[in-house]
Design an enzyme around this catalytic site. Structure first.
Site, PDB file in Angstrom:
ATOM      1  N   ASP A 195       9.841  -6.095   8.119  1.00 47.04           N
ATOM      2  CA  ASP A 195       8.867  -5.134   8.636  1.00 47.04           C
ATOM      3  C   ASP A 195       9.060  -4.832  10.123  1.00 47.04           C
ATOM      4  O   ASP A 195       8.359  -5.347  10.984  1.00 47.04           O
ATOM      5  CB  ASP A 195       7.429  -5.601   8.353  1.00 47.04           C
ATOM      6  CG  ASP A 195       7.033  -5.326   6.913  1.00 47.04           C
ATOM      7  OD1 ASP A 195       7.779  -4.610   6.225  1.00 47.04           O
ATOM      8  OD2 ASP A 195       5.988  -5.827   6.471  1.00 47.04           O
ATOM      9  N   ARG A 235      14.936  -0.385   1.027  1.00 45.08           N
ATOM     10  CA  ARG A 235      15.166  -1.651   1.722  1.00 45.08           C
ATOM     11  C   ARG A 235      15.730  -2.688   0.749  1.00 45.08           C
ATOM     12  O   ARG A 235      15.429  -2.675  -0.443  1.00 45.08           O
ATOM     13  CB  ARG A 235      13.846  -2.146   2.322  1.00 45.08           C
ATOM     14  CG  ARG A 235      13.954  -3.443   3.102  1.00 45.08           C
ATOM     15  CD  ARG A 235      12.751  -3.675   3.989  1.00 45.08           C
ATOM     16  NE  ARG A 235      11.521  -3.878   3.241  1.00 45.08           N
ATOM     17  CZ  ARG A 235      10.311  -3.914   3.801  1.00 45.08           C
ATOM     18  NH1 ARG A 235      10.172  -3.714   5.102  1.00 45.08           N
ATOM     19  NH2 ARG A 235       9.240  -4.123   3.067  1.00 45.08           N
ATOM     20  N   GLY A 289       0.793  -1.224   0.000  1.00 42.17           N
ATOM     21  CA  GLY A 289       0.000   0.000   0.000  1.00 42.17           C
ATOM     22  C   GLY A 289       0.819   1.264   0.000  1.00 42.17           C
ATOM     23  O   GLY A 289       0.355   2.315  -0.453  1.00 42.17           O
ATOM     24  N   ARG A 290       2.051   1.168   0.506  1.00 43.31           N
ATOM     25  CA  ARG A 290       2.947   2.336   0.528  1.00 43.31           C
ATOM     26  C   ARG A 290       4.374   1.921   0.182  1.00 43.31           C
ATOM     27  O   ARG A 290       5.335   2.517   0.650  1.00 43.31           O
ATOM     28  CB  ARG A 290       2.906   3.017   1.898  1.00 43.31           C
ATOM     29  CG  ARG A 290       3.314   2.101   3.064  1.00 43.31           C
ATOM     30  CD  ARG A 290       3.474   2.897   4.325  1.00 43.31           C
ATOM     31  NE  ARG A 290       3.908   2.052   5.431  1.00 43.31           N
ATOM     32  CZ  ARG A 290       4.422   2.514   6.563  1.00 43.31           C
ATOM     33  NH1 ARG A 290       4.604   3.810   6.711  1.00 43.31           N
ATOM     34  NH2 ARG A 290       4.770   1.712   7.531  1.00 43.31           N
ATOM     35  N   ASP A 317       1.503 -11.751   6.513  1.00 43.82           N
ATOM     36  CA  ASP A 317       2.137 -10.942   5.471  1.00 43.82           C
ATOM     37  C   ASP A 317       3.486 -10.405   5.930  1.00 43.82           C
ATOM     38  O   ASP A 317       4.205  -9.800   5.126  1.00 43.82           O
ATOM     39  CB  ASP A 317       1.221  -9.793   5.038  1.00 43.82           C
ATOM     40  CG  ASP A 317       0.796  -8.917   6.201  1.00 43.82           C
ATOM     41  OD1 ASP A 317       0.124  -9.435   7.110  1.00 43.82           O
ATOM     42  OD2 ASP A 317       1.137  -7.714   6.210  1.00 43.82           O
ATOM     43  N   ASN A 318       3.856 -10.647   7.183  1.00 42.79           N
ATOM     44  CA  ASN A 318       5.162 -10.238   7.699  1.00 42.79           C
ATOM     45  C   ASN A 318       6.064 -11.430   7.982  1.00 42.79           C
ATOM     46  O   ASN A 318       7.015 -11.317   8.750  1.00 42.79           O
ATOM     47  CB  ASN A 318       4.998  -9.409   8.979  1.00 42.79           C
ATOM     48  CG  ASN A 318       4.419  -8.041   8.708  1.00 42.79           C
ATOM     49  OD1 ASN A 318       4.505  -7.537   7.587  1.00 42.79           O
ATOM     50  ND2 ASN A 318       3.821  -7.438   9.710  1.00 42.79           N
TER      51      ASN A 318
END
Length: 484
Positions: free
Chosen positions: A264, A178, A94-95, A254-255
């Site tokens: 994350d 990253r 999303g970002r 999702d992490n």
């Protein structure tokens, strides 16, 4: 924004070419006034990038996704996920944005990825931005984890955007560049499985095998071998978190990476006093991802991963479930072996010595006496050299500690071995907050000092005593926030 003058780097579009259904082509937002705050020069060199170029205006534009080499095709990746147990079928970047991949000095493919680079089609009402504090937190903690020898995504740079970000208050904006072995997650497989497209799911699985576990391709059942490999990697990873006192804070599916890298760094923290119930995330009100719950949370996530692979494990559903359950049944043993071996090393014991009993007794003592976990283990090596004073000073009830000490000393611990694995410096929560607060005002000196300590964690140096000390009493209880 791609311009005609290409930067001196090649960005492959490996993920975008192989799995076009798993991402959406997108462009990073252009920062209002980009300013490089911190650059990881050694990592840049390892990736074949020129640190001097990255420090100039064109290099900063590359780091923000606004000056890309010809052929680069950035994508916002698609994934689903269980967030605090609740399933969300469409999360995605999303970002964030995958700019592409580079080949590092070891010949491995590495993702170059942005965080806080603006809204994407997966933004779900969010602003797609990030504030300086959370991005610098990820830089600090990820690089500290790397120095501790724990598999992790890396931080190449943090760039201030010159654009304010509205959170509880107006904050200066920034983005993180990253680096990862890949950004494949359990949530990636959940998204692919949810499409009902078996061919897509198989391509995602084979992509993961080729990128991370090529040995699995030679196995009689390559997708079962993939599951077993991810279980082993995650069991080892979470054991290493527990051994250093790291609390991830948001272990959603999702992490959790397929590679076994930590990803994350949102509401993360290291424990000070040993407390199995430690929770630092402001949104984890029920303690789902508390320190002691992390192994169970990992196994829960891996079960979700196994569910996605069922169509690939066997033609018969019952056979597939049986294979998955047998693989998952190995997690606890693999975690226990990894943790026991790590604790054996932290206590300086030889490989043929069973450390479980003496370690269990010690952790009970540390919890009951609220002892600083990292400082105690670092000071304990002095007792192996004949001076028990530094370790005994942590306890008011010295009789119980002395009884444990005699039991441990009888196992002939090696002080030198202990000093190689017990860090003197970790990203202490109060020091992280101090560095972030100063950076928010434009003062980057505390950040540099903290990074200097935590990126060489096993070597004690004069003048760094405050970086080895626990939080002052007035620091109080600690809460962290994910930054969205």
């Amino acid at each position: 924004m791609t311009v005609s003058t290409a930067p001196p780097v090649t960005l492959d579009n490996h993920f975008a070419r192989h799995l076009p259904e798993m991402g959406m082509p997108w462009q990073a937002a252009e920062p209002a006034e980009p300013q490089l705050l911190v650059l990881n020069g050694q990592l840049a060199l390892d990736l074949g990038l020129d640190p001097d170029f990255l420090r100039n205006p064109d290099g900063v534009r590359l780091l923000t996704g606004n000056l890309l080499p010809e052929g680069a095709t950035p994508v916002a990746q698609a994934y689903a996920g269980h967030q605090f147990g609740g399933y969300s079928p469409r999360l995605g970047d999303g970002r964030a944005l995958l700019l592409g991949e580079v080949t590092d000095a070891r010949g491995s493919l590495r993702d170059i990825h942005l965080k806080g680079s603006g809204r994407t089609p997966f933004a779900r009402g969010g602003d797609g931005l990030a504030a300086i504090g959370p991005m610098l937190r990820e830089y600090i903690v990820s690089e500290a984890m790397y120095a501790l020898g724990i598999p992790t995504t890396r931080s190449l740079a943090v760039v201030a955007t010159g654009r304010p970000v509205q959170r509880e208050e107006l904050l200066p904006g920034a983005l993180l560049t990253r680096v990862a072995s890949s950004h494949l997650r359990v949530g990636t497989f959940q998204y692919a499985r949810a499409t009902g497209d078996r061919e897509l799911l198989e391509r995602v699985a084979d992509y993961a095998i080729n990128r991370h576990y090529p040995h699995a391709a030679e196995a009689p059942n390559r997708h079962l071998a993939l599951l077993e490999s991810v279980i082993t990697a995650q069991a080892s990873l979470v054991a290493q978190w527990m051994l250093v006192g790291f609390v991830h804070g948001v272990m959603n599916t999702d992490n959790m990476t397929i590679s076994g890298e930590t990803i994350d760094y949102g509401p993360c923290a290291f424990i000070d006093t040993f407390n199995p119930s430690a929770v630092y995330s402001s949104i984890d009100s029920m303690g789902r991802y508390a320190y002691a719950n992390q192994p169970a949370a990992a196994q829960w996530n891996l079960t979700r991963f196994a569910e996605t692979l069922l169509p690939l494990l066997a033609e018969n559903q019952d056979d597939a479930v049986r294979l998955a359950e047998e693989a998952l049944g190995e997690f606890a043993a693999r975690y226990s072996r990894a943790w026991s071996a790590g604790m054996q090393a932290k206590l300086g014991l030889k490989n043929d010595v069973d450390a479980s009993t003496v370690a269990g007794k010690l952790l009970t003592l540390l919890e009951e006496s609220q002892v600083d976990y990292t400082s105690f283990l670092r000071r304990l090596s002095a007792a192996a050299r004949g001076d028990a004073g530094p370790a005994r000073a942590f306890f008011s009830d010295t009789a119980r500690f002395d009884a444990w000490l005699q039991e441990w000393l009888a196992l002939d611990p090696s002080a030198e071995a202990m000093d190689r694995v017990n860090p003197a410096y970790i990203p202490r929560n109060h020091l992280v907050e101090e560095a972030l607060a100063a950076a928010g005002t434009g003062d980057l000196a505390p950040l540099g000092d903290l990074l200097s300590a935590v990126t060489a964690p096993f070597t004690e140096r004069a003048g760094l005593e405050r970086y080895a000390a626990g939080a002052p009493e007035e620091f109080g209880s600690y809460r962290t926030f994910c930054g969205t």
